[in-house]
Design a protein around this motif. Sequence first.
Motif, PDB file in Angstrom:
ATOM      1  N   VAL A 157       0.860  -1.178   0.000  1.00 31.55           N
ATOM      2  CA  VAL A 157       0.000   0.000   0.000  1.00 31.55           C
ATOM      3  C   VAL A 157       0.903   1.237   0.000  1.00 31.55           C
ATOM      4  O   VAL A 157       1.805   1.343   0.830  1.00 31.55           O
ATOM      5  CB  VAL A 157      -0.914   0.024   1.239  1.00 31.55           C
ATOM      6  N   PRO A 158       0.724   2.163  -0.950  1.00 36.10           N
ATOM      7  CA  PRO A 158       1.618   3.332  -1.015  1.00 36.10           C
ATOM      8  C   PRO A 158       1.460   4.238   0.198  1.00 36.10           C
ATOM      9  O   PRO A 158       0.398   4.303   0.811  1.00 36.10           O
ATOM     10  CB  PRO A 158       1.185   4.037  -2.300  1.00 36.10           C
ATOM     11  N   ARG A 159       2.533   4.963   0.500  1.00 33.16           N
ATOM     12  CA  ARG A 159       2.539   5.813   1.692  1.00 33.16           C
ATOM     13  C   ARG A 159       3.168   7.164   1.379  1.00 33.16           C
ATOM     14  O   ARG A 159       4.009   7.665   2.123  1.00 33.16           O
ATOM     15  CB  ARG A 159       3.288   5.123   2.835  1.00 33.16           C
ATOM     16  N   GLU A 160       2.737   7.775   0.289  1.00 27.81           N
ATOM     17  CA  GLU A 160       3.250   9.081  -0.080  1.00 27.81           C
ATOM     18  C   GLU A 160       2.747  10.147   0.903  1.00 27.81           C
ATOM     19  O   GLU A 160       1.674  10.002   1.506  1.00 27.81           O
ATOM     20  CB  GLU A 160       2.813   9.437  -1.502  1.00 27.81           C
ATOM     21  N   ALA A 161       3.506  11.212   1.029  1.00 32.72           N
ATOM     22  CA  ALA A 161       3.172  12.266   1.993  1.00 32.72           C
ATOM     23  C   ALA A 161       1.881  12.984   1.600  1.00 32.72           C
ATOM     24  O   ALA A 161       1.566  13.145   0.424  1.00 32.72           O
ATOM     25  CB  ALA A 161       4.315  13.266   2.087  1.00 32.72           C
ATOM     26  N   ASN A 196      -9.583  19.077   2.908  1.00 29.80           N
ATOM     27  CA  ASN A 196      -8.710  20.023   2.186  1.00 29.80           C
ATOM     28  C   ASN A 196      -7.273  19.521   2.122  1.00 29.80           C
ATOM     29  O   ASN A 196      -6.308  20.281   2.283  1.00 29.80           O
ATOM     30  CB  ASN A 196      -8.760  21.415   2.816  1.00 29.80           C
ATOM     31  N   LEU A 197      -7.130  18.228   1.893  1.00 26.22           N
ATOM     32  CA  LEU A 197      -5.828  17.581   1.789  1.00 26.22           C
ATOM     33  C   LEU A 197      -5.679  16.920   0.429  1.00 26.22           C
ATOM     34  O   LEU A 197      -6.665  16.596  -0.221  1.00 26.22           O
ATOM     35  CB  LEU A 197      -5.668  16.521   2.886  1.00 26.22           C
ATOM     36  N   ARG A 198      -4.449  16.714   0.015  1.00 25.93           N
ATOM     37  CA  ARG A 198      -4.175  15.991  -1.225  1.00 25.93           C
ATOM     38  C   ARG A 198      -2.963  15.086  -0.996  1.00 25.93           C
ATOM     39  O   ARG A 198      -2.149  15.325  -0.108  1.00 25.93           O
ATOM     40  CB  ARG A 198      -3.910  16.940  -2.393  1.00 25.93           C
ATOM     41  N   GLY A 199      -2.853  14.043  -1.821  1.00 25.73           N
ATOM     42  CA  GLY A 199      -1.766  13.086  -1.677  1.00 25.73           C
ATOM     43  C   GLY A 199      -1.193  12.665  -3.012  1.00 25.73           C
ATOM     44  O   GLY A 199      -1.477  13.268  -4.054  1.00 25.73           O
ATOM     45  N   GLY A 200      -0.413  11.603  -2.979  1.00 26.10           N
ATOM     46  CA  GLY A 200       0.232  11.129  -4.196  1.00 26.10           C
ATOM     47  C   GLY A 200       0.272   9.623  -4.295  1.00 26.10           C
ATOM     48  O   GLY A 200       1.199   9.059  -4.879  1.00 26.10           O
ATOM     49  N   ASP A 201      -0.743   8.951  -3.741  1.00 25.64           N
ATOM     50  CA  ASP A 201      -0.736   7.486  -3.721  1.00 25.64           C
ATOM     51  C   ASP A 201      -1.150   6.850  -5.047  1.00 25.64           C
ATOM     52  O   ASP A 201      -0.842   5.684  -5.291  1.00 25.64           O
ATOM     53  CB  ASP A 201      -1.660   6.971  -2.608  1.00 25.64           C
ATOM     54  N   ILE A 202      -1.886   7.593  -5.873  1.00 25.20           N
ATOM     55  CA  ILE A 202      -2.418   7.051  -7.123  1.00 25.20           C
ATOM     56  C   ILE A 202      -1.968   7.944  -8.268  1.00 25.20           C
ATOM     57  O   ILE A 202      -2.164   9.161  -8.214  1.00 25.20           O
ATOM     58  CB  ILE A 202      -3.953   6.963  -7.080  1.00 25.20           C
ATOM     59  N   PRO A 203      -1.361   7.380  -9.311  1.00 24.73           N
ATOM     60  CA  PRO A 203      -0.903   8.208 -10.431  1.00 24.73           C
ATOM     61  C   PRO A 203      -2.030   9.077 -10.984  1.00 24.73           C
ATOM     62  O   PRO A 203      -3.159   8.615 -11.162  1.00 24.73           O
ATOM     63  CB  PRO A 203      -0.447   7.174 -11.459  1.00 24.73           C
ATOM     64  N   TYR A 204      -1.729  10.350 -11.214  1.00 21.05           N
ATOM     65  CA  TYR A 204      -2.616  11.345 -11.828  1.00 21.05           C
ATOM     66  C   TYR A 204      -3.709  11.861 -10.889  1.00 21.05           C
ATOM     67  O   TYR A 204      -4.207  12.959 -11.074  1.00 21.05           O
ATOM     68  CB  TYR A 204      -3.267  10.812 -13.114  1.00 21.05           C
ATOM     69  N   ASN A 205      -4.115  11.067  -9.905  1.00 22.26           N
ATOM     70  CA  ASN A 205      -5.162  11.481  -8.968  1.00 22.26           C
ATOM     71  C   ASN A 205      -4.515  11.850  -7.640  1.00 22.26           C
ATOM     72  O   ASN A 205      -3.927  10.984  -6.980  1.00 22.26           O
ATOM     73  CB  ASN A 205      -6.187  10.357  -8.753  1.00 22.26           C
ATOM     74  N   PRO A 206      -4.612  13.095  -7.187  1.00 23.51           N
ATOM     75  CA  PRO A 206      -3.896  13.544  -5.980  1.00 23.51           C
ATOM     76  C   PRO A 206      -4.570  13.064  -4.699  1.00 23.51           C
ATOM     77  O   PRO A 206      -5.051  13.854  -3.885  1.00 23.51           O
ATOM     78  CB  PRO A 206      -3.923  15.062  -6.117  1.00 23.51           C
ATOM     79  N   LEU A 207      -4.589  11.754  -4.495  1.00 31.28           N
ATOM     80  CA  LEU A 207      -5.326  11.137  -3.402  1.00 31.28           C
ATOM     81  C   LEU A 207      -4.385  10.410  -2.458  1.00 31.28           C
ATOM     82  O   LEU A 207      -3.238  10.119  -2.798  1.00 31.28           O
ATOM     83  CB  LEU A 207      -6.365  10.154  -3.948  1.00 31.28           C
ATOM     84  N   PHE A 208      -4.882  10.077  -1.282  1.00 31.68           N
ATOM     85  CA  PHE A 208      -4.136   9.301  -0.298  1.00 31.68           C
ATOM     86  C   PHE A 208      -5.075   8.249   0.276  1.00 31.68           C
ATOM     87  O   PHE A 208      -6.279   8.469   0.418  1.00 31.68           O
ATOM     88  CB  PHE A 208      -3.585  10.199   0.814  1.00 31.68           C
ATOM     89  N   TYR A 209      -4.513   7.096   0.616  1.00 31.65           N
ATOM     90  CA  TYR A 209      -5.331   6.003   1.140  1.00 31.65           C
ATOM     91  C   TYR A 209      -5.685   6.265   2.593  1.00 31.65           C
ATOM     92  O   TYR A 209      -4.814   6.462   3.445  1.00 31.65           O
ATOM     93  CB  TYR A 209      -4.610   4.664   0.978  1.00 31.65           C
TER      94      TYR A 209
END
Length: 612
Positions: free
Chosen positions: A153-157, A202-215
């Motif tokens: 499972v990705p864990r990008e900031a 009001n947060l964004r992430g980088g877990d999914i390519p192209y979609n600025p989401l977080f798990y």
Amino acid sequence: MIIKERIQALRNEMKVMDIDAYIITGSDPHQGEYAASRWRTREWISGFTGSAGKAAVTRDKAGLWTDSRYYLQAEQELEGSGIQLFKEGLPGVPDMSAWLADQLFDGAVMGCDAETVSLTERDFFRQKLMAAGISCRELHDLLDRIWDNRPEVPREAVIEIPPEYVGKTRREKIADLRKHMQDSGADWFLLNSLDDIAWLLNLRGGDIPYNPLFYAFLLAGKDEMHLFIHENKISGELLDSIQKDCRLHPYTAVNDQLSQIEDGSSVLLDPDKVCVSLYRSIPDSCSIKRERNCSADMKARKNPTELEYMERVHVQDGTALVRFLYWLDNRMAQDSDKDRASRKPETEITLAEKLLSFRKEEEGFRGESFSPIFAFSDHGPMCHYSASEASAYPIQGQGLMIMDTGGQYWGGTTDVTRTLLFGKASQEQKHDYTLVLKGHIALADAVFPEDTRGYHIDAFARAALWREGKRYSHGTGHGVGFMLNVHEGPQNISRKAVDVPLQAGMVVSNEPGLYLTGRYGIRIENLIYVVPAEDLASEEFGQFFRFENLTLCPLERELIDLSILSDEEIAWVDAYHEKVFEKIAPRLELEEREWLRKKTQPLRHQKKLNRK
């Protein structure tokens, strides 16, 4: 392992679990359209890389179902796999449940992964297969047993959107959410969809390519808010800020927390988004209220601040597009001169890279909003074609190319398609392009009452094609997020009877097309948003709406057949091109500006010359 070996390994596991069929949705535990590498199960088991579809494997057969966007791509990617392709929507094509009912026997068992199958999907299969004597069993993911080196499972900031962009604070959005819970009589609200969680906080992430989401998962109570997210994704001042509104828990602790909900509580959830595993963790004594996530409707209606930034971002994106098109015209002119043999031709991939380089020069650009589509010649009919080093065409000779791309910026998300001409157009190409343009104009210029759904006006974009016995199979428009997913609901414009009215602030795409297999594809796409038609409002007939364009990029003039455009349609094109020049020209160099001036010259002048 090759595909056939993977399928056989799955069948071996099915024997161990004593099940006769296994379905694979290709989704993650949050039911998103796109998933991180760990959950690209459909791709892993079949080799099909499209973003939509489901696979089913029995003891001796396998099938994959996908929609019209991927018919041609799926045919190519499934070749030699032994997997049968089922083209959803075509006459005589059974859906997966009907196929399984035909393949299996009375008393057979179908299995699925409880963590990635939604409650709605589970209930659908149960209902359809029960009549055939087939039971459904929710299991742990069988692929996890056979997928060597499966990604984690990705864990990008996680980052926070600067407050000036969003129009509403996190606390204000949470208050709106709790107001809806109160109105619904709910004690708890389980929010599972990643785009809703990102929007709400009001947060964004980088877990999914192209979609600025977080798990993450979110469980909202009347007085408390629980956020389930991998540790170390949030740190520093942001951690302190979020902890003022949410209690943080490990991502994997959600099921345990759900099991501790007080007996007799009322829990609100969206059955299309919540997976079976989460649902089963809620105590049986609780009452479940099933409805679409209210946050989906809230984020679909962009507030004035969001729309203001969306308009700014489209000026930036339009600038990058115009600069790229100017460069491309000059590059193709070089290929036509006497020295062309000394240069390597551009390809579908190098053009995508070049456009990306222009977008990167724009302030606040954060990446592409989806995998770019540059589809030349007979690649054009593959609606979601994605070029690879092996498949990419060189851009040589005459032909049409679909260029469907988008960007993520601080301030908004873009999605734009243009059909480009290389060489000289045939009369048939011009005619077909103009039919698509007529449909695009008809929808862009539509006026409709406040209770209108997308399917009520979908035919506006198709009528010109229908009158000549032509059609496209995909939807006409999808919602678009604000610094979020390029495909967003709940609204859309298509033939499907989606019961969601178009409301002020909603952003949708306008993208009719035409695809001739083995020859060329055509698509024209702008983003538009819904605004009140104040001049038409009355007590007797109520509120009316119309659309405003966001996208700023010239159309392909050499493909427009003026003889089949009405004066009103020509006036629309001229007004659109005037707006493109007005907004983009001040940001260009002199030569680029002169090129854009020629590309946006009024068609009405050309029509007068043609008449003379």
